[in-house]
Design an enzyme around this catalytic site. Structure first.
Site, PDB file in Angstrom:
ATOM      1  N   LYS A 191      42.585  59.159  36.801  1.00 23.25           N
ATOM      2  CA  LYS A 191      43.661  58.161  36.730  1.00 23.25           C
ATOM      3  C   LYS A 191      43.784  57.743  35.263  1.00 23.25           C
ATOM      4  CE  LYS A 191      45.032  54.274  36.451  1.00 23.25           C
ATOM      5  NZ  LYS A 191      46.012  53.805  35.424  1.00 23.25           N
ATOM      6  N   VAL A 248      37.781  44.515  33.423  1.00 24.08           N
ATOM      7  CA  VAL A 248      38.121  45.488  34.471  1.00 24.08           C
ATOM      8  C   VAL A 248      36.868  46.277  34.863  1.00 24.08           C
ATOM      9  CG1 VAL A 248      39.580  47.426  35.160  1.00 24.08           C
ATOM     10  CG2 VAL A 248      40.548  45.616  33.752  1.00 24.08           C
ATOM     11  N   GLY A 249      35.996  46.565  33.900  1.00 23.59           N
ATOM     12  CA  GLY A 249      34.735  47.250  34.198  1.00 23.59           C
ATOM     13  C   GLY A 249      33.908  46.475  35.215  1.00 23.59           C
ATOM     14  N   GLU A 266      32.140  52.595  30.232  1.00 22.88           N
ATOM     15  CA  GLU A 266      32.243  52.576  28.770  1.00 22.88           C
ATOM     16  C   GLU A 266      33.246  51.489  28.435  1.00 22.88           C
ATOM     17  OE1 GLU A 266      29.866  56.033  27.972  1.00 22.88           O
ATOM     18  OE2 GLU A 266      30.934  54.843  26.485  1.00 22.88           O
ATOM     19  N   CYS A 300      37.357  51.340  20.708  1.00 24.30           N
ATOM     20  CA  CYS A 300      36.213  50.603  21.259  1.00 24.30           C
ATOM     21  C   CYS A 300      35.155  50.436  20.172  1.00 24.30           C
ATOM     22  CB  CYS A 300      35.655  51.325  22.461  1.00 24.30           C
ATOM     23  SG  CYS A 300      35.285  53.039  22.162  1.00 24.30           S
ATOM     24  N   GLU A 398      36.775  40.684  21.501  1.00 19.94           N
ATOM     25  CA  GLU A 398      37.325  41.980  21.122  1.00 19.94           C
ATOM     26  C   GLU A 398      38.834  41.819  20.958  1.00 19.94           C
ATOM     27  OE1 GLU A 398      37.702  45.208  24.011  1.00 19.94           O
ATOM     28  OE2 GLU A 398      36.756  46.503  22.526  1.00 19.94           O
TER      29      GLU A 398
HETATM   30  P1  NAP Z   1      41.944  48.320  30.720  1.00 16.79           P
HETATM   31  O1  NAP Z   1      43.044  47.378  30.847  1.00 16.79           O
HETATM   32  O2  NAP Z   1      40.606  47.944  31.210  1.00 16.79           O
HETATM   33  O3  NAP Z   1      42.434  49.658  31.431  1.00 16.79           O
HETATM   34  C1  NAP Z   1      41.694  50.854  31.427  1.00 16.79           C
HETATM   35  C2  NAP Z   1      42.088  51.699  32.604  1.00 16.79           C
HETATM   36  O4  NAP Z   1      41.724  51.031  33.813  1.00 16.79           O
HETATM   37  C3  NAP Z   1      43.583  51.957  32.713  1.00 16.79           C
HETATM   38  O5  NAP Z   1      43.782  53.254  33.218  1.00 16.79           O
HETATM   39  C4  NAP Z   1      44.025  50.908  33.712  1.00 16.79           C
HETATM   40  O6  NAP Z   1      45.237  51.213  34.364  1.00 16.79           O
HETATM   41  C5  NAP Z   1      42.846  50.936  34.664  1.00 16.79           C
HETATM   42  N1  NAP Z   1      42.695  49.742  35.506  1.00 16.79           N
HETATM   43  C6  NAP Z   1      43.288  48.531  35.384  1.00 16.79           C
HETATM   44  N2  NAP Z   1      42.897  47.706  36.391  1.00 16.79           N
HETATM   45  C7  NAP Z   1      42.034  48.415  37.153  1.00 16.79           C
HETATM   46  C8  NAP Z   1      41.284  48.107  38.336  1.00 16.79           C
HETATM   47  N3  NAP Z   1      41.332  46.914  38.914  1.00 16.79           N
HETATM   48  N4  NAP Z   1      40.489  49.077  38.837  1.00 16.79           N
HETATM   49  C9  NAP Z   1      40.395  50.288  38.265  1.00 16.79           C
HETATM   50  N5  NAP Z   1      41.091  50.635  37.145  1.00 16.79           N
HETATM   51  C10 NAP Z   1      41.903  49.703  36.602  1.00 16.79           C
HETATM   52  O7  NAP Z   1      41.719  48.781  29.221  1.00 16.79           O
HETATM   53  P2  NAP Z   1      42.847  49.218  28.215  1.00 16.79           P
HETATM   54  O8  NAP Z   1      43.614  47.988  27.879  1.00 16.79           O
HETATM   55  O9  NAP Z   1      43.576  50.394  28.710  1.00 16.79           O
HETATM   56  O10 NAP Z   1      41.941  49.740  26.988  1.00 16.79           O
HETATM   57  C11 NAP Z   1      41.359  48.902  26.071  1.00 16.79           C
HETATM   58  C12 NAP Z   1      39.903  48.613  26.425  1.00 16.79           C
HETATM   59  O11 NAP Z   1      39.164  49.804  26.639  1.00 16.79           O
HETATM   60  C13 NAP Z   1      39.171  47.915  25.303  1.00 16.79           C
HETATM   61  O12 NAP Z   1      38.418  46.843  25.817  1.00 16.79           O
HETATM   62  C14 NAP Z   1      38.245  48.979  24.742  1.00 16.79           C
HETATM   63  O13 NAP Z   1      37.124  48.516  24.072  1.00 16.79           O
HETATM   64  C15 NAP Z   1      37.925  49.776  25.930  1.00 16.79           C
HETATM   65  N6  NAP Z   1      37.500  51.135  25.556  1.00 16.79           N
HETATM   66  C16 NAP Z   1      36.176  51.469  25.612  1.00 16.79           C
HETATM   67  C17 NAP Z   1      35.753  52.730  25.230  1.00 16.79           C
HETATM   68  C18 NAP Z   1      34.302  53.125  25.270  1.00 16.79           C
HETATM   69  O14 NAP Z   1      34.017  54.307  25.194  1.00 16.79           O
HETATM   70  N7  NAP Z   1      33.379  52.187  25.378  1.00 16.79           N
HETATM   71  C19 NAP Z   1      36.685  53.651  24.801  1.00 16.79           C
HETATM   72  C20 NAP Z   1      38.020  53.285  24.740  1.00 16.79           C
HETATM   73  C21 NAP Z   1      38.407  52.020  25.127  1.00 16.79           C
HETATM   74  P3  NAP Z   1      46.686  50.756  33.781  1.00 16.79           P
HETATM   75  O15 NAP Z   1      46.445  50.035  32.508  1.00 16.79           O
HETATM   76  O16 NAP Z   1      47.398  52.024  33.617  1.00 16.79           O
HETATM   77  O17 NAP Z   1      47.315  49.897  34.822  1.00 16.79           O
END
Ligand code: NAP
Ligand code: MG
Length: 502
Positions: A191, A248-249, A266, A300, A398
């Site tokens: 996804k 979300v994690g 992650e 990240c 962050e």
């Molecule tokens: P996000 O809002 O947490 O979304 C990540 C993914 O999760 C998207 O595909 C999102 O779908 C999906 N999602 C949203 N709600 C969910 C739920 N309730 N259950 C399951 N999946 C769900 O993060 P983002 O805004 O896309 O990305 C930024 C974040 O990612 C930052 O905090 C960053 O630090 C972190 N990140 C971490 C790493 C690492 O390796 N540690 C790498 C890259 C990014 P939709 O948004 O499409 O609705």
């Protein structure tokens, strides 16, 4: 519609959105809602792609397909050599299609075209590395259990893996997970973030061309709150690998409790650049500028906190500012730009909010601070704040944008305390010419990844992941592959078993 390859070659914007259906059981799949959602390029403000907003029924169809493909052994029972052949072919097809993938990635994410090309090429290299691993998955034997007992530890694929990815490195992050999942013999439901789904969909088609059996990789697009949530909860999924924000994690971790599926997380970071007084300040300044401006700070592992010895603080900040003033921010399709667009309005507003909070909280603006959303094109100049209080929002949260906060220290202990004084533990950089100091520092700093006199670099051989609230588990390297396996202990009686009751 104009041919996609032609658009990619000339870097013109599409006249109408490039439409990609989902991918289930080896076939294109439009889903039962039939609802396509257009994505506007954040660097151009016009619709460029369109993908399906899937329903939970679509997600269920994808999981059923992955479950069948896992249970009948069509992939897991192939030899490592056969799996490696498919992964190597996939890597070649990624290279053959680098321009199309690069173009789609830049249109949806807003990152500079040269950077996208670099990421797609590097991703192909990860597929090649993982192909090698497919042939070295192995367990252990134990011939020390006494004369009558022989032990085997067998390493088996964990089964069906759900992969949820973010929008900041859509193709690269997927390539840090999927080839390892496949090398281990698992099947997958992916996804991607709705904002950036097109390169994942293109990859699914390339995998079929590479000879991957139908149903081994399925892609469902749409909202995380709907299909991501259903994937994390699903009783037929054996593991969920989630990359995204810490909040979300946390919800994924709770959702996984239903069937106690394994969880890999992650998550976010607030990563320190720790600079000691003896560091090469020119080297450090260039890397600190890169660490905060690269991908518009939407990494990240962005180095978003500068923790610097007071005696060199002023000098270093001036040099960072000098580098940042040369950084060109603008149209991601213009190869001369170093930094492209912020991914969407919500993210843009959030970053701007932090910049305003910094001003309000009395931090001193050194450079940047300007933002433009004219014509739904979202750009923010790299921004540096000095005199940032360690407990303020700027230093703790962050931001996920090009905003650096600077805090000075006087002693080694204070440096470590500042570095570790956040809920995250993803990455850290240490700048010093003193080898002993570097070793003392990396022993103390709480992070999954440490860079000494460098930043945001590495290779697929090295495991990545975080401690504290930055996540659980590791991706890439042999450790990354092992995450997608289960161990089975087999005890074999040698000769006759001594009777319990004679
Ligand atoms: P996000 O809002 O947490 O979304 C990540 C993914 O999760 C998207 O595909 C999102 O779908 C999906 N999602 C949203 N709600 C969910 C739920 N309730 N259950 C399951 N999946 C769900 O993060 P983002 O805004 O896309 O990305 C930024 C974040 O990612 C930052 O905090 C960053 O630090 C972190 N990140 C971490 C790493 C690492 O390796 N540690 C790498 C890259 C990014 P939709 O948004 O499409 O609705
Ligand atoms: Mg989000």
């Amino acid at each position: 519609m104009t041919n996609l390859n032609e658009l990619a070659a000339t870097l013109r914007l599409p006249v109408e959105p490039i439409r990609s259906p989902m991918f289930i059981d080896g076939k294109e799949y439009t889903g039962n809602s039939g609802e396509f959602v257009a994505r506007k390029s954040p660097g151009h403000g016009v619709p460029v792609t369109s993908t399906v907003r899937a329903t939970v029924e679509d997600l269920n169809a994808a999981v059923a397909s992955a479950r069948r493909a896992s249970d009948d052994g069509r992939w897991s029972r192939l030899s490592g050599e056969q799996r490696a052949t498919v992964l190597l072919k996939a890597a070649q097809l990624i290279r053959d299609n680098v321009e199309t993938l690069t173009y789609l990635e830049t249109l949806e994410s807003g990152k500079p075209i040269g950077q996208s090309r670099g990421e797609i090429g590097a991703a192909a290299g990860i597929w090649e590395y993982a192909a090698g691993l497919a042939r070295v998955v192995h367990g252990d034997t134990h011939d020390t259990l006494g004369g009558d007992l022989f032990g085997l530890v067998v390493r088996q694929p964990i089964g069906v893996v759900g992969i949820v990815t973010p929008w900041n490195f859509p193709f690269f992050i997927l390539s840090e997970r999927l080839p390892f999942v496949l090398a281990a013999g698992c099947t997958a439901v992916v996804k991607p973030a709705e904002l950036t789904s097109s390169t994942t969909l293109k990859l699914a088609a390339l995998l079929i061309e590479a000879g991957l059996p139908d149903g081994v990789v399925n892609v469902v697009t749409g909202l995380g709150s709907v299909v991501g949530q259903a994937l994390a909860e699903h009783m037929d999924v054996d593991m969920i690998s989630f990359t995204g924000s810490t909040p979300v994690g946390r919800s994924v971790l709770a959702a996984a409790g239903g069937n106690m599926k394994k969880v890999g997380l992650e998550l976010g970071g607030k990563n320190p650049q720790i600079v000691f007084a003896d560091a090469d300040l020119d080297d450090a300044a260039d890397a600190i500028a890169f660490g905060i401006a690269f991908n518009a700070g939407q990494c990240c592992v962005s180095g978003s906190r500068l923790v610097v010895h007071r005696s060199v603080e002023q000098q270093l900040v001036e040099r960072v500012k000098a580098v940042l003033e040369k950084v060109r921010v603008g149209d991601p399709l213009d190869a001369a730009n170093h930094v492209g667009a912020i991914v969407e309005a919500r993210q843009f507003d959030k970053i701007r909010g932090f910049i305003n909070a910094g001003r309000r909280d009395g931090a001193q603006l050194v450079c940047g601070g300007t933002a433009s959303n004219e014509g739904e094109r979202f750009f923010i100049e790299p921004t540096v704040f000095r005199n940032v209080q360690p407990q303020s929002a700027l230093a703790q949260e962050e931001i996920f944008g090009p905003v650096l906060s600077v805090t000075p220290f006087d002693t080694f202990e204070e440096a470590i305390q500042l570095a570790n004084g956040v809920p995250y533990g993803l990455a850290a950089s240490i700048w010093t010419r003193d080898l002993q100091g570097a070793i003392k520092s990396f022993r103390e700093v709480q992070a999954g990844r440490i860079w000494v006199n460098c930043t945001i670099t590495g290779g697929p051989e090295m495991p990545i992941g975080g401690v504290k609230q930055s996540g659980i588990g590791r991706e890439t390297g042999r450790y990354g592959l092992e995450e997608y396996t289960e161990l089975k202990s087999v005890h074999i009686q040698v000769g006759s078993r001594p009777r319990w009751i004679a």
